[in-house]
Design an enzyme around this catalytic site. Sequence first.
Site, PDB file in Angstrom:
ATOM      1  CD  GLU A 227      -1.966   2.552   1.371  1.00  0.00           C
ATOM      2  OE1 GLU A 227      -0.883   3.054   1.110  1.00  0.00           O
ATOM      3  OE2 GLU A 227      -3.340   2.043   2.603  1.00  0.00           O
ATOM      4  CB  CYS A 261      -1.521   7.102   1.501  1.00  0.00           C
ATOM      5  SG  CYS A 261      -0.064   6.363   1.742  1.00  0.00           S
TER       6      CYS A 261
END
Length: 454
Positions: A227, A261
């Site tokens: 990720e 993010c």
Amino acid sequence: MLAPVNPSTGKKLAEVESLTAQQASIEIDKANAAFPLWRDLALEQRARYLKSVAAAMRARKEELARLMAEEMGKPWREGLGEVEKGAMCAEYYADNAAEFLAAEELASDASHSYVCYQPLGTVLGVLPWNAPVWLALRFLAPALMAGNTCIMKADPNVPGTARVLTEAFHAAGLPQDVMINLPLETPLVGDVIDHPGIKAVSFTGSSNAGKKVAARAAAGLKPAVLELGGSDPCIVLADADLDKACDVITLSRMINAGQSCIAVKRLIVEEAVYDKVCDMLYERFTALATGDPLIADSQALGPIARRDLQLGLHDQVTRTIQAGARCLTGGDLPGGEGFFYPPTLLVDVKPGMAAFTEETFGPVLAVIKAKDFDHALQLANDTEYGLGSSIWCGDPQKGEMATQKLQAGQVAVNGIVKTDPRLPSGGIGLSGYGRELGPHGIREFVNTKQIWVA
């Protein structure tokens, strides 16, 4: 030694001794030895342990929130929410793992054929600093409920948070060595990945670091979930609820001082409402302030986690302005102690500018003008990243069309992009591969075994 620094003051916190490569290897061997007993426990027993972990986390939520504020600058109120979200993740997998891992009957030429899901062994989680409790649980809860043992390598910025989180797991009565924390300097991570006892790797962090982790795991033919970063686009069309959109966009960009993010980073606005949206965002951005993250009732933004990250963010802002963008507010490197950065609104940003092409990890929003819906989609997809994306519009058909055309791991329509234990999360391109959370996340670190009986 791990040498964390308080980003609000710039002062050093207590140093933590790092393990050597040999000491780390011994810890991995312990997790390997603990695997058979944990693997063979009934799912109901593992679920009881995970629910006890959730309770133990809540019992220490104020301590964890304080440590996150001190080590990486997360505001107190956000830290409390993060601990609660992590506890909910543990409970979610405790309640649903049996369903997600149930054997699946598949028709074939056999009298009985099916697929079952079995744990791989010891899984390594290499975790970042920006959400040290939530991202740990996002890795630990599904991996443990699947029957794996876990090695957690936290970021060097947050050793205290990692220690107390580990103590919460142990306080819950988890069997010895099922979950182990490795206080380790980053250069030794490669050696840990290479250890034959590590069967898979979960990594959350930058795209550049993710490439190195992926290469190292692939060299050992070990599965990995990555990720990574994002340059997440958000489209606002002329028929959207602009007040609500601007409220949510501001919230998304400012959570954790923009160090997320999946936060909105590139705002793509249809030209008919472009100036109005810029004005509305200016009002919201100028009403924000930075401040001490330890003040319990404060709504202020915390600092950037490290000096180098603060300077890197300012360099991106400077290069974007030099390339022709306008800065409506913020954009100045603050003096004084700590690594704060002001809420910064950059408008008239165009493809090729730093704030368009690079991930900006801080409270900086790049606003881009689009001619129409199709042009907005083109601009949104003009990126090597593909983590989260969103659209605000009044036309349900355009919203549905956008969900199919936006190239990202998750898309939100008229809402915020967020992680939810019930839904899979992950990216494509430079944002990584594999999925965490939901039923998909628990199946990343299992052996999907085919059974065929004549």
